[in-house]
Design a protein around this motif. Structure first.
Motif, PDB file in Angstrom:
ATOM      1  N   ILE A   2       0.853  -1.190   0.000  1.00 12.58           N
ATOM      2  CA  ILE A   2       0.000   0.000   0.000  1.00 12.58           C
ATOM      3  C   ILE A   2       0.892   1.244   0.000  1.00 12.58           C
ATOM      4  O   ILE A   2       1.762   1.394   0.854  1.00 12.58           O
ATOM      5  CB  ILE A   2      -0.953  -0.003   1.209  1.00 12.58           C
ATOM      6  CG1 ILE A   2      -1.945  -1.169   1.054  1.00 12.58           C
ATOM      7  CG2 ILE A   2      -1.685   1.338   1.326  1.00 12.58           C
ATOM      8  CD1 ILE A   2      -2.932  -1.296   2.182  1.00 12.58           C
ATOM      9  N   ASN A  37       1.799  -0.809 -10.170  1.00 12.79           N
ATOM     10  CA  ASN A  37       1.766  -2.127  -9.522  1.00 12.79           C
ATOM     11  C   ASN A  37       1.604  -2.118  -8.006  1.00 12.79           C
ATOM     12  O   ASN A  37       1.990  -3.076  -7.353  1.00 12.79           O
ATOM     13  CB  ASN A  37       3.037  -2.927  -9.873  1.00 12.79           C
ATOM     14  CG  ASN A  37       3.179  -3.088 -11.368  1.00 12.79           C
ATOM     15  OD1 ASN A  37       2.184  -3.308 -12.070  1.00 12.79           O
ATOM     16  ND2 ASN A  37       4.391  -2.936 -11.859  1.00 12.79           N
ATOM     17  N   VAL A  38       1.077  -1.026  -7.445  1.00 18.41           N
ATOM     18  CA  VAL A  38       0.783  -1.078  -6.005  1.00 18.41           C
ATOM     19  C   VAL A  38      -0.614  -1.673  -5.825  1.00 18.41           C
ATOM     20  O   VAL A  38      -1.442  -1.659  -6.734  1.00 18.41           O
ATOM     21  CB  VAL A  38       0.879   0.306  -5.324  1.00 18.41           C
ATOM     22  CG1 VAL A  38       2.294   0.865  -5.435  1.00 18.41           C
ATOM     23  CG2 VAL A  38      -0.137   1.279  -5.890  1.00 18.41           C
ATOM     24  N   ASP A  39      -0.868  -2.183  -4.617  1.00 21.08           N
ATOM     25  CA  ASP A  39      -2.159  -2.834  -4.358  1.00 21.08           C
ATOM     26  C   ASP A  39      -3.203  -1.863  -3.836  1.00 21.08           C
ATOM     27  O   ASP A  39      -4.405  -2.100  -3.951  1.00 21.08           O
ATOM     28  CB  ASP A  39      -1.972  -3.956  -3.334  1.00 21.08           C
ATOM     29  CG  ASP A  39      -0.891  -4.927  -3.767  1.00 21.08           C
ATOM     30  OD1 ASP A  39      -0.944  -5.373  -4.926  1.00 21.08           O
ATOM     31  OD2 ASP A  39       0.025  -5.205  -2.961  1.00 21.08           O
ATOM     32  N   GLY A  40      -2.730  -0.795  -3.223  1.00 18.65           N
ATOM     33  CA  GLY A  40      -3.656   0.190  -2.680  1.00 18.65           C
ATOM     34  C   GLY A  40      -2.937   1.513  -2.525  1.00 18.65           C
ATOM     35  O   GLY A  40      -1.706   1.540  -2.463  1.00 18.65           O
ATOM     36  N   VAL A  71      -7.582   0.041  -8.554  1.00 19.53           N
ATOM     37  CA  VAL A  71      -6.778  -0.041  -7.333  1.00 19.53           C
ATOM     38  C   VAL A  71      -7.535   0.661  -6.190  1.00 19.53           C
ATOM     39  O   VAL A  71      -7.937   1.812  -6.349  1.00 19.53           O
ATOM     40  CB  VAL A  71      -5.401   0.649  -7.538  1.00 19.53           C
ATOM     41  CG1 VAL A  71      -4.597   0.680  -6.243  1.00 19.53           C
ATOM     42  CG2 VAL A  71      -4.629  -0.030  -8.652  1.00 19.53           C
ATOM     43  N   ASN A 172     -13.927   1.924  -6.450  1.00 23.60           N
ATOM     44  CA  ASN A 172     -12.720   1.605  -5.684  1.00 23.60           C
ATOM     45  C   ASN A 172     -12.171   2.806  -4.902  1.00 23.60           C
ATOM     46  O   ASN A 172     -11.088   2.743  -4.335  1.00 23.60           O
ATOM     47  CB  ASN A 172     -11.623   1.042  -6.610  1.00 23.60           C
ATOM     48  CG  ASN A 172     -11.386   1.915  -7.836  1.00 23.60           C
ATOM     49  OD1 ASN A 172     -12.333   2.470  -8.389  1.00 23.60           O
ATOM     50  ND2 ASN A 172     -10.147   2.034  -8.260  1.00 23.60           N
ATOM     51  N   VAL A 198      -8.138  -4.098  -0.060  1.00 21.46           N
ATOM     52  CA  VAL A 198      -6.959  -4.193  -0.923  1.00 21.46           C
ATOM     53  C   VAL A 198      -6.611  -5.667  -1.153  1.00 21.46           C
ATOM     54  O   VAL A 198      -6.209  -6.069  -2.232  1.00 21.46           O
ATOM     55  CB  VAL A 198      -5.758  -3.470  -0.271  1.00 21.46           C
ATOM     56  CG1 VAL A 198      -4.456  -3.810  -0.982  1.00 21.46           C
ATOM     57  CG2 VAL A 198      -6.003  -1.973  -0.255  1.00 21.46           C
ATOM     58  N   ARG A 199      -6.798  -6.451  -0.121  1.00 22.69           N
ATOM     59  CA  ARG A 199      -6.325  -7.837  -0.182  1.00 22.69           C
ATOM     60  C   ARG A 199      -7.304  -8.776  -0.849  1.00 22.69           C
ATOM     61  O   ARG A 199      -6.906  -9.861  -1.272  1.00 22.69           O
ATOM     62  CB  ARG A 199      -6.007  -8.325   1.228  1.00 22.69           C
ATOM     63  CG  ARG A 199      -4.818  -7.545   1.763  1.00 22.69           C
ATOM     64  CD  ARG A 199      -4.067  -8.274   2.818  1.00 22.69           C
ATOM     65  NE  ARG A 199      -2.834  -7.548   3.098  1.00 22.69           N
ATOM     66  CZ  ARG A 199      -2.426  -7.216   4.320  1.00 22.69           C
ATOM     67  NH1 ARG A 199      -3.132  -7.570   5.360  1.00 22.69           N
ATOM     68  NH2 ARG A 199      -1.301  -6.557   4.476  1.00 22.69           N
ATOM     69  N   CYS A 200      -8.599  -8.408  -0.893  1.00 27.00           N
ATOM     70  CA  CYS A 200      -9.532  -9.388  -1.452  1.00 27.00           C
ATOM     71  C   CYS A 200      -9.875  -9.079  -2.905  1.00 27.00           C
ATOM     72  O   CYS A 200      -9.398  -8.142  -3.478  1.00 27.00           O
ATOM     73  CB  CYS A 200     -10.796  -9.497  -0.606  1.00 27.00           C
ATOM     74  SG  CYS A 200     -11.825  -8.047  -0.654  1.00 27.00           S
TER      75      CYS A 200
END
Lengths: 200, 270
Positions: A2, A37-40, A71, A172, A198-200
């Motif tokens: 993140i 490429n970040v997740d959050g 994202v 999002n 972010v994880r799901c």
């Protein structure tokens, strides 16, 4: 991972520490390229709208791409306000405009800035507010608030002379006017909810 | 509606490694209370709305210790942190903010050079500047003073600085109004007559200041019981009540006090 966007407006220690506390493995990011490429993404911020947009503008493209890619993003305080098209605080300055509408000043006759703990009214159940109830209190510090054209985007409000937008959510994108990182355990719960999205 | 806040104050002696929380009585005698970041963590868990650290040693070389205390505290305490004691410049305020403080408290330096308030407010916003005022009651009427009709007769209030060791001749109520105009975001108002006495807050003083400024006033000095907190919230428009000994020496837990206040109609965060 993140990313916490560091565009030079205020210290990021509190949000960094709070994200660590909820096991988010945050990284403070100072370059737009690092947002690939970040997740959050967390958009924090203190200060004036115009100044913030000036500093944030170099991230605008990278943030826009991340938004389109779905994202999860969380704006905090001014990080909520910059999502709007414009603000009475800085006439002429252009916001990100991801939420149509403007940011207006709190009414005459109330304490400005609103500073302190105020209670939420949940207007709409959204993922970041899971486990948060009507009446739970959060820490606010602000003189302006966002008014979306589409009122259904408002997820929570608080009372300070008028009904004040306290949280918005759209796909999002989520944002809070209050500071979850300074709002005790309930605030951490909101950050936890964000990390889970972010994880799901 | 904004909640009334309960704020524990940690007076820190940074002359020992890691620092110690101490408590003075009427600005003189000293008693040890614990390790700063440990106490801060305990008060956070009990429901403190904010935590104030005051460096009572305030010497230059000890500022680093305060930075460490704040850094350590901000890892596990997620409510606003305010830091004061010997802050004389924007650069020194910056050190505190970079360590994780949300607000700085200025006292002596602002009395000597009032522009300091504006300088910090311009850079970090007015919400980040708390002006601390140590006020001493002066009985009688005096020309050019803001005279308050207290139950025991008319009086005015004089500002003290250097931690209560010297007096300025400046009218405390007047100074509070001026500090607001200069950009203060809050006033931390301590009654020197009540501090450490356990006699309750100075209601005439707190009422006089909180009715004259629009910014929040934090009442301080003399609190020994939940009833004292209730009294200051019922009789004045103080936004917050600050106390030290009542929490440090295990007399009352913050949660107990807040429940008592809520039962008596005060809007607090539980």
């Amino acid at each position: 991972m993140i990313a916490i966007v560091d565009y030079g407006m205020g210290n990021l220690f509190s949000i960094y520490n709070a994200m660590q506390k909820v096991e988010a493995a945050p990284r403070i990011v100072q370059q737009p390229e690092e947002l690939e490429n970040v997740d959050g993404i967390v958009i924090p911020g203190v200060g004036a709208f115009g100044k913030c947009m000036e500093r944030l503008s170099r991230f605008e493209c990278a943030l826009g791409r991340a938004l389109e890619d779905g994202v999860p993003m969380l704006g905090i305080c001014i990080g909520l306000q910059v999502l709007f098209e414009r603000s009475e605080e800085s006439p002429g300055a252009k916001g990100l405009g991801w939420i149509r509408g403007e940011v207006v000043k709190l009414p005459e006759g109330v304490m400005i800035p609103q500073m302190g703990w105020n209670s939420l009214t949940i207007e709409r159940q959204v993922p970041i507010l899971e486990g948060i109830n009507d009446g739970d209190m959060f820490y606010f510090v602000h003189s302006y608030y966002g008014v979306p054209e589409d009122r259904t985007l408002i997820a929570a409000t608080t009372e300070h002379g008028v009904k004040v937008t306290a949280a918005v959510a759209k796909d999002n994108l989520s944002a809070t006017q209050f500071h979850p990182e300074k709002s005790g355990e309930k605030g951490l719960l909101i950050l936890k909810n964000f990390v889970r999205s972010v994880r799901c | 509606m904004l909640a009334r806040r309960i704020i524990p104050c940690l007076d820190c002696d940074l002359g020992v490694p890691g620092g110690r929380v101490v408590k003075g009585i009427e600005f003189k005698q000293i008693r040890y209370a614990g390790i700063p970041w440990e106490l801060a963590g305990k008060y956070y868990q009990e429901g403190a709305d904010e935590i104030v650290f005051l460096d009572i040693t305030a010497s230059h070389e000890r500022r680093e210790t305060m930075v460490d205390v704040i850094k350590k505290t901000s890892e596990s305490v997620f409510v606003p942190l305010s830091v004061g004691g010997g802050i004389r410049s924007v650069d020194e305020a910056t050190d505190a903010f970079h360590a994780g403080a949300d607000k700085v408290t200025v006292n002596t330096a602002a009395l000597k050079r009032p522009e300091l308030i504006s300088e910090i407010a311009d850079r970090y916003g007015r919400q980040a500047v708390v002006v601390a005022i140590d006020a001493k009651r002066r009985p009688g009427r005096e020309e050019g003073r803001v005279v308050i009709e207290a139950p025991d007769g008319p009086c005015w209030f004089e500002c003290s600085f250097y931690g209560g060791r010297e007096f300025t001749g400046i009218d405390a109520i007047d100074w509070a109004c001026r500090a607001e105009r200069l950009g203060a975001g809050e006033i931390l108002l301590t009654s020197m007559d009540r501090d450490g006495t356990y006699d309750g807050f100075d209601i005439p003083l707190t009422g006089a200041v909180s009715s004259r400024v629009k910014i929040p006033v934090i009442a301080s000095g003399g609190c020994a019981s939940p009833e004292h907190m209730l009294e200051v919230f019922q009789k004045t428009s103080a936004s917050a009540a600050l106390a030290a000994s009542i929490f440090h020496f295990g007399e009352w837990q913050i949660g107990e006090i807040k429940r008592y206040l809520r039962e008596n109609g005060v809007n607090v965060r539980l």
